[in-house]
Design a protein around this motif. Sequence first.
Motif, PDB file in Angstrom:
ATOM      1  N   SER A 247       0.839  -1.206   0.000  1.00  0.00           N
ATOM      2  CA  SER A 247       0.000   0.000   0.000  1.00  0.00           C
ATOM      3  C   SER A 247       0.869   1.248   0.000  1.00  0.00           C
ATOM      4  O   SER A 247       0.630   2.187  -0.769  1.00  0.00           O
ATOM      5  CB  SER A 247      -0.916   0.032   1.229  1.00  0.00           C
ATOM      6  N   PHE A 248       1.888   1.252   0.885  1.00  0.00           N
ATOM      7  CA  PHE A 248       2.740   2.438   0.968  1.00  0.00           C
ATOM      8  C   PHE A 248       3.579   2.611  -0.299  1.00  0.00           C
ATOM      9  O   PHE A 248       3.664   3.711  -0.849  1.00  0.00           O
ATOM     10  CB  PHE A 248       3.646   2.369   2.200  1.00  0.00           C
ATOM     11  N   VAL A 249       4.182   1.511  -0.764  1.00  0.00           N
ATOM     12  CA  VAL A 249       5.050   1.627  -1.950  1.00  0.00           C
ATOM     13  C   VAL A 249       4.245   2.110  -3.155  1.00  0.00           C
ATOM     14  O   VAL A 249       4.648   3.037  -3.863  1.00  0.00           O
ATOM     15  CB  VAL A 249       5.743   0.275  -2.268  1.00  0.00           C
ATOM     16  N   SER A 250       3.054   1.499  -3.372  1.00  0.00           N
ATOM     17  CA  SER A 250       2.268   1.904  -4.541  1.00  0.00           C
ATOM     18  C   SER A 250       1.701   3.316  -4.360  1.00  0.00           C
ATOM     19  O   SER A 250       1.616   4.089  -5.321  1.00  0.00           O
ATOM     20  CB  SER A 250       1.164   0.895  -4.843  1.00  0.00           C
ATOM     21  N   GLY A 251       1.320   3.664  -3.134  1.00  0.00           N
ATOM     22  CA  GLY A 251       0.827   5.024  -2.860  1.00  0.00           C
ATOM     23  C   GLY A 251       1.906   6.062  -3.129  1.00  0.00           C
ATOM     24  O   GLY A 251       1.666   7.070  -3.805  1.00  0.00           O
ATOM     25  N   TYR A 252       3.116   5.805  -2.618  1.00  0.00           N
ATOM     26  CA  TYR A 252       4.226   6.744  -2.833  1.00  0.00           C
ATOM     27  C   TYR A 252       4.584   6.816  -4.318  1.00  0.00           C
ATOM     28  O   TYR A 252       4.926   7.877  -4.843  1.00  0.00           O
ATOM     29  CB  TYR A 252       5.462   6.331  -2.024  1.00  0.00           C
ATOM     30  N   ALA A 253       4.508   5.653  -4.992  1.00  0.00           N
ATOM     31  CA  ALA A 253       4.822   5.637  -6.435  1.00  0.00           C
ATOM     32  C   ALA A 253       3.830   6.509  -7.193  1.00  0.00           C
ATOM     33  O   ALA A 253       4.214   7.281  -8.082  1.00  0.00           O
ATOM     34  CB  ALA A 253       4.770   4.207  -6.963  1.00  0.00           C
ATOM     35  N   LEU A 254       2.554   6.415  -6.838  1.00  0.00           N
ATOM     36  CA  LEU A 254       1.540   7.188  -7.561  1.00  0.00           C
ATOM     37  C   LEU A 254       1.673   8.687  -7.319  1.00  0.00           C
ATOM     38  O   LEU A 254       1.507   9.490  -8.244  1.00  0.00           O
ATOM     39  CB  LEU A 254       0.133   6.703  -7.172  1.00  0.00           C
ATOM     40  N   VAL A 255       1.976   9.083  -6.068  1.00  0.00           N
ATOM     41  CA  VAL A 255       2.130  10.532  -5.834  1.00  0.00           C
ATOM     42  C   VAL A 255       3.401  11.048  -6.524  1.00  0.00           C
ATOM     43  O   VAL A 255       3.416  12.168  -7.041  1.00  0.00           O
ATOM     44  CB  VAL A 255       2.112  10.920  -4.332  1.00  0.00           C
ATOM     45  N   ALA A 256       4.450  10.209  -6.548  1.00  0.00           N
ATOM     46  CA  ALA A 256       5.674  10.623  -7.263  1.00  0.00           C
ATOM     47  C   ALA A 256       5.372  10.778  -8.749  1.00  0.00           C
ATOM     48  O   ALA A 256       5.821  11.735  -9.387  1.00  0.00           O
ATOM     49  CB  ALA A 256       6.781   9.588  -7.058  1.00  0.00           C
ATOM     50  N   ARG A 257       4.597   9.834  -9.298  1.00  0.00           N
ATOM     51  CA  ARG A 257       4.239   9.900 -10.715  1.00  0.00           C
ATOM     52  C   ARG A 257       3.430  11.171 -10.995  1.00  0.00           C
ATOM     53  O   ARG A 257       3.668  11.876 -11.984  1.00  0.00           O
ATOM     54  CB  ARG A 257       3.427   8.659 -11.084  1.00  0.00           C
ATOM     55  N   ALA A 258       2.466  11.473 -10.099  1.00  0.00           N
ATOM     56  CA  ALA A 258       1.624  12.659 -10.290  1.00  0.00           C
ATOM     57  C   ALA A 258       2.463  13.931 -10.276  1.00  0.00           C
ATOM     58  O   ALA A 258       2.303  14.804 -11.144  1.00  0.00           O
ATOM     59  CB  ALA A 258       0.556  12.721  -9.200  1.00  0.00           C
ATOM     60  N   CYS A 259       3.367  14.038  -9.293  1.00  0.00           N
ATOM     61  CA  CYS A 259       4.197  15.253  -9.201  1.00  0.00           C
ATOM     62  C   CYS A 259       5.132  15.349 -10.400  1.00  0.00           C
ATOM     63  O   CYS A 259       5.381  16.449 -10.912  1.00  0.00           O
ATOM     64  CB  CYS A 259       4.994  15.251  -7.895  1.00  0.00           C
ATOM     65  N   ALA A 260       5.640  14.199 -10.873  1.00  0.00           N
ATOM     66  CA  ALA A 260       6.511  14.211 -12.055  1.00  0.00           C
ATOM     67  C   ALA A 260       5.729  14.667 -13.283  1.00  0.00           C
ATOM     68  O   ALA A 260       6.232  15.437 -14.107  1.00  0.00           O
ATOM     69  CB  ALA A 260       7.097  12.816 -12.285  1.00  0.00           C
ATOM     70  N   MET A 261       4.468  14.197 -13.409  1.00  0.00           N
ATOM     71  CA  MET A 261       3.646  14.605 -14.553  1.00  0.00           C
ATOM     72  C   MET A 261       3.365  16.103 -14.523  1.00  0.00           C
ATOM     73  O   MET A 261       3.440  16.791 -15.545  1.00  0.00           O
ATOM     74  CB  MET A 261       2.322  13.828 -14.547  1.00  0.00           C
ATOM     75  N   GLN A 262       3.038  16.628 -13.320  1.00  0.00           N
ATOM     76  CA  GLN A 262       2.752  18.066 -13.219  1.00  0.00           C
ATOM     77  C   GLN A 262       4.009  18.881 -13.503  1.00  0.00           C
ATOM     78  O   GLN A 262       3.960  19.926 -14.149  1.00  0.00           O
ATOM     79  CB  GLN A 262       2.200  18.382 -11.827  1.00  0.00           C
ATOM     80  N   SER A 263       5.146  18.350 -13.029  1.00  0.00           N
ATOM     81  CA  SER A 263       6.413  19.021 -13.281  1.00  0.00           C
ATOM     82  C   SER A 263       6.718  19.040 -14.780  1.00  0.00           C
ATOM     83  O   SER A 263       7.176  20.046 -15.330  1.00  0.00           O
ATOM     84  CB  SER A 263       7.511  18.298 -12.491  1.00  0.00           C
ATOM     85  N   ASP A 264       6.441  17.924 -15.452  1.00  0.00           N
ATOM     86  CA  ASP A 264       6.589  17.875 -16.916  1.00  0.00           C
ATOM     87  C   ASP A 264       5.695  18.913 -17.579  1.00  0.00           C
ATOM     88  O   ASP A 264       6.081  19.572 -18.546  1.00  0.00           O
ATOM     89  CB  ASP A 264       6.202  16.489 -17.449  1.00  0.00           C
ATOM     90  N   LEU A 265       4.486  19.030 -17.052  1.00  0.00           N
ATOM     91  CA  LEU A 265       3.513  19.951 -17.644  1.00  0.00           C
ATOM     92  C   LEU A 265       4.010  21.395 -17.574  1.00  0.00           C
ATOM     93  O   LEU A 265       3.971  22.127 -18.560  1.00  0.00           O
ATOM     94  CB  LEU A 265       2.165  19.805 -16.923  1.00  0.00           C
ATOM     95  N   VAL A 266       4.468  21.805 -16.404  1.00  0.00           N
ATOM     96  CA  VAL A 266       4.895  23.206 -16.271  1.00  0.00           C
ATOM     97  C   VAL A 266       6.201  23.467 -17.003  1.00  0.00           C
ATOM     98  O   VAL A 266       6.513  24.603 -17.351  1.00  0.00           O
ATOM     99  CB  VAL A 266       5.033  23.650 -14.786  1.00  0.00           C
ATOM    100  N   ARG A 267       6.990  22.404 -17.264  1.00  0.00           N
ATOM    101  CA  ARG A 267       8.233  22.591 -18.010  1.00  0.00           C
ATOM    102  C   ARG A 267       8.031  22.385 -19.506  1.00  0.00           C
ATOM    103  O   ARG A 267       8.990  22.367 -20.265  1.00  0.00           O
ATOM    104  CB  ARG A 267       9.312  21.642 -17.470  1.00  0.00           C
TER     105      ARG A 267
END
Lengths: 85, 271
Positions: free
Chosen positions: B241-261
Amino acid sequence: MPVDLQHFEDAVVQRLGPLLGETMARAALAGHCRSLGLESDILAGDEIETVLRRLGQGMVLFVGAERAERLTGQLREDLHAGGAS
Amino acid sequence: MSRRWWSATTLFGMLCGTGLVLGAAALGLVGLDPDRGVALAFGAFTKLSFLTAAAVHALVCARRIASLAWKLMAAGFGGYALGQACLTVYQVVLHIPLPFPSWADLFFVSGSLVLVVALWVFLVELERTGCPLDLRRRLPTDLLWILGLGGVLSAWIVLPVFEQGIDVGTWLSLVYPVTDLLLLVPAVLLYQVTAVFRGGFVRRVWTSLLIGMGLFLVGDLLFSRLTEQADPWLVWAVDMSFVSGYALVARACAMQSDLVRGRAVDLGPAA
């Protein structure tokens, strides 16, 4: 230059759809027009600028100020290319 | 190969790889108990790399967007990363039993509370964009069912914990599910609100982020049961639960970071 509202909507959906989704892109434009009291099918140049500015301000939260400004610039060019078609 | 494909997806794969490499490096450098150390090191470093990535990408977003919500998000995930760093030091480097409470708890709890505020601030900032979101109509209904869910979960978790006696550890073991529930209220609201962004990149970012946060809740709820029974499947479920949860929030922040860049969605050439 006056612009047809339908053309404006098409341009907004084309530019902002990939980012916000088609539904929200349309709704955002309609919401801004409604809040500004714009009911005509043809928008005057200053009305378009006001709507574009508001759309740009809204985009800042999603893409940052720099890209939001570029987006509104692209929208402005799209509209000028099409005019009141 | 399009830029849209490689940016978020490759980064996500690199994050998974980083956890594995760091875990393997820890095995070589520190020398762990082979029975338990391998899984522990892989798990600890994978979680740490996901949380660090989430914090760094949220910080990138905060710098580019000038949004208080993203600043708070960076601080919240930063708190989680520090908490996980503490856990990693205790478990993988020092090989000592986890003190409870510890510095890790301080960082995790404060990180959670900052994330709660971040989501509320984001709702306010979303409403200011002028997008028609209908927030005020949704809020009472959402609060009602979250409170109902909270009641059911309390009966399942809180009452058995209090039966074991009340001390600092007891209170702390309750703080995690409670802060998760506090996080769930704005998270559910945001999930509903972002439904109107269906088909857009923004919706994908927030779906990933909010499902990830939902998995934090699942992990903490399962963890609170872990003190009573040490079923290996339950331990595995908590970790997953923790590993997949952390993976998903990391993915989300990476996607948003890609978006603004400008590396995510092709919004056309510069004007």
